[in-house]
Scaffold this motif. Sequence first.
Motif, PDB file in Angstrom:
ATOM      1  N   THR A 144      41.555  30.442  44.559  1.00 21.89           N
ATOM      2  CA  THR A 144      41.364  30.603  43.116  1.00 21.89           C
ATOM      3  C   THR A 144      40.740  31.959  42.794  1.00 21.89           C
ATOM      4  O   THR A 144      41.008  32.537  41.734  1.00 21.89           O
ATOM      5  CB  THR A 144      40.481  29.482  42.541  1.00 21.89           C
ATOM      6  N   PHE A 145      39.931  32.498  43.712  1.00 20.72           N
ATOM      7  CA  PHE A 145      39.401  33.854  43.555  1.00 20.72           C
ATOM      8  C   PHE A 145      40.552  34.853  43.461  1.00 20.72           C
ATOM      9  O   PHE A 145      40.577  35.727  42.574  1.00 20.72           O
ATOM     10  CB  PHE A 145      38.499  34.183  44.736  1.00 20.72           C
ATOM     11  N   VAL A 146      41.517  34.733  44.362  1.00 20.87           N
ATOM     12  CA  VAL A 146      42.674  35.631  44.343  1.00 20.87           C
ATOM     13  C   VAL A 146      43.430  35.507  43.029  1.00 20.87           C
ATOM     14  O   VAL A 146      43.959  36.480  42.497  1.00 20.87           O
ATOM     15  CB  VAL A 146      43.598  35.337  45.545  1.00 20.87           C
ATOM     16  N   GLY A 147      43.448  34.305  42.464  1.00 17.39           N
ATOM     17  CA  GLY A 147      44.122  34.090  41.196  1.00 17.39           C
ATOM     18  C   GLY A 147      43.382  34.633  39.992  1.00 17.39           C
ATOM     19  O   GLY A 147      43.952  34.713  38.900  1.00 17.39           O
ATOM     20  N   GLY A 148      42.112  35.020  40.170  1.00 17.16           N
ATOM     21  CA  GLY A 148      41.365  35.616  39.071  1.00 17.16           C
ATOM     22  C   GLY A 148      40.064  34.940  38.728  1.00 17.16           C
ATOM     23  O   GLY A 148      39.284  35.457  37.923  1.00 17.16           O
ATOM     24  N   HIS A 149      39.764  33.774  39.341  1.00 14.10           N
ATOM     25  CA  HIS A 149      38.474  33.107  39.122  1.00 14.10           C
ATOM     26  C   HIS A 149      37.470  33.720  40.099  1.00 14.10           C
ATOM     27  O   HIS A 149      37.154  33.149  41.140  1.00 14.10           O
ATOM     28  CB  HIS A 149      38.609  31.600  39.344  1.00 14.10           C
ATOM     29  N   THR A 150      36.944  34.881  39.745  1.00 15.66           N
ATOM     30  CA  THR A 150      36.227  35.711  40.712  1.00 15.66           C
ATOM     31  C   THR A 150      34.748  35.393  40.839  1.00 15.66           C
ATOM     32  O   THR A 150      34.082  35.936  41.713  1.00 15.66           O
ATOM     33  CB  THR A 150      36.378  37.196  40.346  1.00 15.66           C
ATOM     34  N   GLY A 151      34.213  34.551  39.992  1.00 14.50           N
ATOM     35  CA  GLY A 151      32.823  34.142  40.121  1.00 14.50           C
ATOM     36  C   GLY A 151      31.819  35.273  40.074  1.00 14.50           C
ATOM     37  O   GLY A 151      30.708  35.137  40.599  1.00 14.50           O
ATOM     38  N   ARG A 163      35.133  42.225  39.593  1.00 17.07           N
ATOM     39  CA  ARG A 163      35.711  42.157  38.259  1.00 17.07           C
ATOM     40  C   ARG A 163      37.138  41.627  38.362  1.00 17.07           C
ATOM     41  O   ARG A 163      37.856  41.968  39.302  1.00 17.07           O
ATOM     42  CB  ARG A 163      35.721  43.535  37.610  1.00 17.07           C
ATOM     43  N   PRO A 164      37.580  40.788  37.428  1.00 22.41           N
ATOM     44  CA  PRO A 164      38.973  40.328  37.470  1.00 22.41           C
ATOM     45  C   PRO A 164      39.960  41.488  37.524  1.00 22.41           C
ATOM     46  O   PRO A 164      41.013  41.378  38.174  1.00 22.41           O
ATOM     47  CB  PRO A 164      39.113  39.532  36.162  1.00 22.41           C
ATOM     48  N   GLU A 165      39.630  42.609  36.875  1.00 24.02           N
ATOM     49  CA  GLU A 165      40.519  43.766  36.913  1.00 24.02           C
ATOM     50  C   GLU A 165      40.649  44.323  38.334  1.00 24.02           C
ATOM     51  O   GLU A 165      41.711  44.811  38.718  1.00 24.02           O
ATOM     52  CB  GLU A 165      40.006  44.864  35.979  1.00 24.02           C
TER      53      GLU A 165
END
Length: 452
Positions: free
Chosen positions: A237-244, A248-250
Amino acid sequence: MTAMLPTTELALLRRIATEQATRRVPSLVAAVVRDGEIAWSGARGRVDGQTPGDDTQYRLGSITKSIVAAVVMRLRDEGKLDLNDPLDKHVAGTSFGASTIGQLLSHTAGLTAESPGLWWERTVGDDWKALETSLATDSLKHRPGARFHYSNVGYGVLGEVIARHRGTGWFDAVRDEILTPLGMTRTTPEPAAPFAPGLAVHPFADVVLPEPSHDAGAMAPAGQLWSTINDLARWTTFVGGHTGGVLRPETVAEMRDMVTVDDGDVWTSGYGLGMQLVRTQGRALAGHTGSMPGFLACSLIDPATQTGALVMANSTAGVALVQLAIDLINLTEEHEPRFPAEWVPSIVDSSALALTGLWHWGPTAYHLRMLPDGNFSLAPAEGSGRASRFRPVSDDVWLGLDGYYAGETLTVGRDASGVARSLDLATFIFSRTPYAPDAPIPGGVDPDGWRA
């Protein structure tokens, strides 16, 4: 865990059961993630006589590389390095010091695939100095930047880059900066019970052989880590953009951008910055595969739908994990398709709203639209052409996010009364009407205007 329909769960379980049985896998665990959490998990086979669970460790292999890459990107975001920096700037004196950090991340540095000497995946590893010495000659197989050439050595080198900047071992940095903040407490450099043993399956008989597992030393950043379904789901999910807040998501989106392809001009697989990329059936997936003696692993996610899948098995070879992960994603989307989000009006700035509508690049019509996320899109009114999205940077200044104008600046030109008369996009001038006389058209506009 969000419950799925019984029919969906049955289809997913049948898919992994078929893989485990037909490929003769000692044990196999899998999960589907959606919107940042596990939506389903399942297992087949046995570990110590029991069905493995979501907390049973398997070796990740090269998925380790993506996690190491995340630390490198943190260093970049902190200003401690630039992706265009030559390695010599951070680890001086190697025989491949002209290769850049970005090239090492994307396997385009030209470095040899494997470390010289004994097969590193099955032997006790040496320290950095021994690895560096072994690479003193014949370490470059291609001109840096010339092509994709997968290099386990490159990630051993990046582990040393991390160690030099953090003043600690590569894994200490990974644990403190990535694993602990993400709650991945069962991801470790050595197995911790319960864990699956690494096994090879005989090609012509239903018997298995234990595989060795060693600390790979300086090569460990290429494939050392062990993990669980629970932890690997968090990484997926981190790779998908839920970076916690770890990146930065960017920055994670940048890691998912294609840098190089490894299958020809019309690519279906490629590589970004520490991420493997797969295009299939209209999906653009990101993640990584992994293999070590006795283990195979795969983690893939579609950032557009936030549906991903992860699979781990304790078998040296023979399991089509990439296709299995893709099938799990497709089954989920087929059985439980997403409803589009309800459209609702949004509050927009009136000055930005005034910029929308019809613009012209020369005689070609373009539409400028506001997007729900606050960005803008500029695309031809008809047919195909150069289209990009833009992010506001400051008043009347936007940054291109994708397409031909990615990274380019768009500036709004206004007259003395504050009315927008032009858009300056990397020297291309857009005007409200074709070649408008009141816009700063390069070369000017014929004073007699349009004529028959």
